[in-house]
Design a protein around this motif. Structure first.
Motif, PDB file in Angstrom:
ATOM      1  N   ASN A 193     -27.740  51.465  16.050  1.00  0.00           N
ATOM      2  CA  ASN A 193     -28.607  50.413  15.535  1.00  0.00           C
ATOM      3  C   ASN A 193     -29.916  50.334  16.335  1.00  0.00           C
ATOM      4  OD1 ASN A 193     -28.233  46.767  15.186  1.00  0.00           O
ATOM      5  ND2 ASN A 193     -29.774  48.160  14.434  1.00  0.00           N
ATOM      6  N   THR A 235     -30.335  41.635  14.653  1.00  0.00           N
ATOM      7  CA  THR A 235     -31.545  41.689  13.822  1.00  0.00           C
ATOM      8  C   THR A 235     -32.518  40.575  14.172  1.00  0.00           C
ATOM      9  OG1 THR A 235     -30.270  42.691  12.017  1.00  0.00           O
ATOM     10  CG2 THR A 235     -32.381  41.693  11.445  1.00  0.00           C
ATOM     11  N   SER A 283     -35.512  44.970  12.361  1.00  0.00           N
ATOM     12  CA  SER A 283     -34.940  45.522  11.121  1.00  0.00           C
ATOM     13  C   SER A 283     -34.972  47.039  11.198  1.00  0.00           C
ATOM     14  CB  SER A 283     -35.728  45.012   9.910  1.00  0.00           C
ATOM     15  OG  SER A 283     -35.651  43.611   9.833  1.00  0.00           O
ATOM     16  N   ILE A 337     -30.872  42.042   7.469  1.00  0.00           N
ATOM     17  CA  ILE A 337     -32.167  42.735   7.381  1.00  0.00           C
ATOM     18  C   ILE A 337     -32.944  42.263   6.163  1.00  0.00           C
ATOM     19  CG2 ILE A 337     -33.191  44.981   6.773  1.00  0.00           C
ATOM     20  CD1 ILE A 337     -31.335  46.283   8.789  1.00  0.00           C
TER      21      ILE A 337
END
Length: 318
Positions: free
Chosen positions: A111, A243, A271, A300
């Protein structure tokens, strides 16, 4: 010709309602798990098509003013692709996730080392932000991804890596370079005016490919929610915290440059296109990684809707 005209009109309509269509795609992906099982073997191909369409929509002239400020762009790219992943990796090491949950450690590192999502300029427009700033950062981060991301994954995940970081980097280079070449070839053959006229239709086609992308990712969400609701809720909360938290931290970091510069740089930092990282490694990662990447799509695409009123208030404030 009527059929082609109707098809073109349908694509243009989808392009004009892209933000809503993406949300619907995610919901349909959750509701249609058998379709997800059919599309998942072609997940890498859907990501490649998204890359081609994203590069095709990049307007070279719109970036000229942004690259006149290389110091800010370099600082933003270093923050996004190096400093944030290192800080996150050190924080995760403190929790000893490599021993307790290596699959979760891999998911979180994939991520934070990923570049911004390719729809971040479009979402920036939706929020009323400077999309050119976001686009410039997106391209700089995407160019750095094949070189930084595999090294950072290898450094912080270590034995928990279920694939070769070197192979990941090579596949990323091939995917990104191939998509860029396809976009350049289309612009060269059909011309810039034709591409500009087809903007709404290209966006509509992008929505269709995003639907396939969402269905492939979200196929296991419903079954896992029924079988392991606490796990799904926990991963969703963690994905939301990542996020929103990374965006807020980045906004504070870039605040000295001004609010109108900080916000377009902060949004893409939070994001991230984790699906891009998953595509070259598809089939070689644990199911928990697939589930995390699926669930992170929800915050997101919810972030712009939540942040839009705040951005509007900040933009009209003193």
């Amino acid at each position: 010709m009527r059929i082609l005209d109707r098809l073109a009109a349908g694509l243009a309509w989808l392009g004009r309602h892209g933000a809503k269509a993406i949300v619907i795609s995610i919901l349909l992906g959750i509701a249609l798990p058998p379709l997800g099982a059919l599309i998942r073997p072609f997940f890498a191909e859907t990501v490649f098509l998204l890359l081609c369409l994203a590069f095709l929509r990049v307007e070279p002239g719109a970036l000229h003013a942004q690259f006149k400020r290389p110091k800010l762009l370099i600082a933003a790219a270093v923050w996004t692709m190096l400093i944030v992943p290192v800080l996150a990796g050190l924080g995760l090491m403190a929790f000893d996730l490599g021993e307790s949950s290596p699959a979760l450690l891999l998911a979180l590192m994939l991520n934070v080392v990923a570049p911004p999502i390719f729809s971040s300029p479009a979402l920036a427009v939706l929020m009323g932000l400077n999309a050119a700033t976001t686009l410039a950062l997106l391209l700089a981060c995407t160019a750095a991804t094949p070189f930084l991301a595999p090294a950072l994954v290898a450094a912080f995940v270590g034995p928990a890596v279920t694939f070769s970081p070197l192979a990941l980097g090579l596949r990323l280079i091939l995917m990104l370079a191939g998509a860029a070449c396809v976009a350049v070839a289309i612009r060269a053959v059909l011309g810039k005016p034709w591409v500009n006229r087809q903007a709404a239709r290209i966006d509509g086609l992008n929505v269709i490919v995003l639907f396939a992308f969402a269905v492939a990712l979200m196929g296991d969400v419903l079954a896992n929610t029924i079988a392991r609701p606490l796990l799904v809720l926990g991963l969703l909360a963690l994905a939301t915290a990542m996020t929103f938290g990374l965006s807020a931290l980045s906004a504070l970091f870039f605040l000295p440059a001004g609010i109108h510069t900080a916000l377009p740089l902060a949004h893409p930092t939070g994001s991230r296109n984790t699906g891009l990282m998953l595509a070259p490694a598809a089939g070689l990662v644990p199911e928990l990684v697939w589930l995390y990447v699926a669930l992170i799509q929800i915050p997101i695409y919810a972030l712009p809707l939540i942040a839009k009123p705040l951005v509007r208030r900040l933009s009209t404030g003193p």
